[in-house]
Scaffold this motif. Structure first.
Motif, mmCIF file in Angstrom:
data_model
loop_
_atom_site.group_PDB
_atom_site.id
_atom_site.type_symbol
_atom_site.label_atom_id
_atom_site.label_comp_id
_atom_site.label_asym_id
_atom_site.label_seq_id
_atom_site.Cartn_x
_atom_site.Cartn_y
_atom_site.Cartn_z
ATOM 1 N N ASP A 81 51.994 21.922 -32.239
ATOM 2 C CA ASP A 81 50.912 21.318 -33.013
ATOM 3 C C ASP A 81 49.829 22.311 -33.431
ATOM 4 O O ASP A 81 48.720 21.912 -33.746
ATOM 5 C CB ASP A 81 50.294 20.167 -32.230
ATOM 6 N N ILE A 82 50.130 23.594 -33.468
ATOM 7 C CA ILE A 82 49.107 24.586 -33.807
ATOM 8 C C ILE A 82 48.620 24.421 -35.247
ATOM 9 O O ILE A 82 47.450 24.657 -35.542
ATOM 10 C CB ILE A 82 49.601 26.027 -33.534
ATOM 11 N N ALA A 83 49.493 23.997 -36.150
ATOM 12 C CA ALA A 83 49.078 23.823 -37.551
ATOM 13 C C ALA A 83 47.941 22.801 -37.660
ATOM 14 O O ALA A 83 47.070 22.927 -38.521
ATOM 15 C CB ALA A 83 50.267 23.405 -38.410
ATOM 16 N N GLU A 84 47.935 21.810 -36.769
ATOM 17 C CA GLU A 84 46.878 20.801 -36.766
ATOM 18 C C GLU A 84 45.541 21.386 -36.329
ATOM 19 O O GLU A 84 44.485 20.814 -36.606
ATOM 20 C CB GLU A 84 47.247 19.645 -35.843
ATOM 21 N N LYS A 85 45.566 22.514 -35.639
ATOM 22 C CA LYS A 85 44.348 23.146 -35.127
ATOM 23 C C LYS A 85 43.758 24.161 -36.102
ATOM 24 O O LYS A 85 42.664 24.672 -35.880
ATOM 25 C CB LYS A 85 44.623 23.835 -33.789
ATOM 26 N N LEU A 86 44.463 24.481 -37.192
ATOM 27 C CA LEU A 86 43.974 25.477 -38.143
ATOM 28 C C LEU A 86 42.619 25.097 -38.763
ATOM 29 O O LEU A 86 41.753 25.967 -38.900
ATOM 30 C CB LEU A 86 45.013 25.759 -39.222
ATOM 31 N N PRO A 87 42.378 23.820 -39.136
ATOM 32 C CA PRO A 87 41.041 23.488 -39.658
ATOM 33 C C PRO A 87 39.930 23.746 -38.635
ATOM 34 O O PRO A 87 38.854 24.225 -38.992
ATOM 35 C CB PRO A 87 41.140 21.996 -39.999
ATOM 36 N N ALA A 88 40.193 23.453 -37.368
ATOM 37 C CA ALA A 88 39.194 23.714 -36.327
ATOM 38 C C ALA A 88 38.980 25.221 -36.155
ATOM 39 O O ALA A 88 37.850 25.673 -35.952
ATOM 40 C CB ALA A 88 39.631 23.086 -35.006
ATOM 41 N N LEU A 89 40.053 25.996 -36.243
ATOM 42 C CA LEU A 89 39.910 27.451 -36.151
ATOM 43 C C LEU A 89 39.111 27.988 -37.334
ATOM 44 O O LEU A 89 38.302 28.911 -37.173
ATOM 45 C CB LEU A 89 41.283 28.116 -36.083
ATOM 46 N N LYS A 90 39.313 27.395 -38.502
ATOM 47 C CA LYS A 90 38.547 27.815 -39.681
ATOM 48 C C LYS A 90 37.064 27.516 -39.477
ATOM 49 O O LYS A 90 36.208 28.319 -39.843
ATOM 50 C CB LYS A 90 39.083 27.115 -40.931
ATOM 51 N N ARG A 91 36.760 26.360 -38.887
ATOM 52 C CA ARG A 91 35.360 26.017 -38.592
ATOM 53 C C ARG A 91 34.769 26.975 -37.569
ATOM 54 O O ARG A 91 33.580 27.288 -37.610
ATOM 55 C CB ARG A 91 35.257 24.586 -38.065
ATOM 56 N N ALA A 92 35.584 27.440 -36.631
ATOM 57 C CA ALA A 92 35.109 28.338 -35.576
ATOM 58 C C ALA A 92 35.049 29.798 -36.032
ATOM 59 O O ALA A 92 34.512 30.640 -35.315
ATOM 60 C CB ALA A 92 36.013 28.218 -34.357
ATOM 61 N N ALA A 93 35.578 30.099 -37.209
ATOM 62 C CA ALA A 93 35.655 31.492 -37.687
ATOM 63 C C ALA A 93 34.292 32.195 -37.724
ATOM 64 O O ALA A 93 34.205 33.356 -37.312
ATOM 65 C CB ALA A 93 36.351 31.548 -39.037
ATOM 66 N N PRO A 94 33.208 31.558 -38.191
ATOM 67 C CA PRO A 94 31.920 32.270 -38.171
ATOM 68 C C PRO A 94 31.472 32.647 -36.758
ATOM 69 O O PRO A 94 30.960 33.753 -36.541
ATOM 70 C CB PRO A 94 30.949 31.272 -38.809
#
Length: 145
Positions: A81-94
């Motif tokens: 399910d890592i693909a589902e976590k990509l939006p959260a990782l994008k939010r955490a990028a800064p």
């Protein structure tokens, strides 16, 4: 022709280019970024609710030649399910970029991008194919012949 992680060809500006190997500096910086990201994920420092108690493994980081962009390839071992976590990782990028700025001695902290690492899945698929009865039979006949 440029190739992406899965070996598919990429075109840039309608022309084909040959892929250039990363420099030693790119490789060193990428490994340092991977190490910092792994530490942040391992310590659970990200406060995003979608990433709480989520074990993320950074398998590889690739850095652009100008060191301003870094692509981190991520997996969740044993989970798909890592693909589902990509939006959260994008939010955490800064936040993660700030962590990189503190940890690395670079003029600019690279902008982070995340991609699912499919190399382990591909390797398991190839291994399964190599151990299929048809391939085993064909390999057995060429070894004995």
């Amino acid at each position: 022709m440029l190739r992406n992680r899965d070996g598919a060809g990429l075109r840039h500006g309608g022309t084909q280019h040959s892929a250039k190997a990363p420099s030693q500096r790119q490789l060193r910086v990428a490994e340092e970024i991977r190490h910092v990201l792994a530490g942040v994920f391992g310590r659970g420092e990200i406060r995003d609710p979608d990433l709480t108690d989520v074990a993320i493994t950074v398998t590889e980081v690739r850095v652009s030649p100008d060191l301003k962009h870094a692509t981190a390839f991520v997996v969740r071992l044993g989970r798909s399910d890592i693909a589902e976590k990509l939006p959260a990782l994008k939010r955490a990028a800064p936040f993660l970029r700030g962590q990189l700025a503190h940890a690395l001695r670079l003029r600019y902290a690279p902008e982070l991008h995340f991609q699912v690492d499919t190399s382990l899945d591909n390797a398991m698929h190839i291994d399964a194919l190599l151990h299929s009865p048809e391939v085993e039979r064909d390999l057995g006949s060429t070894r004995n012949g």
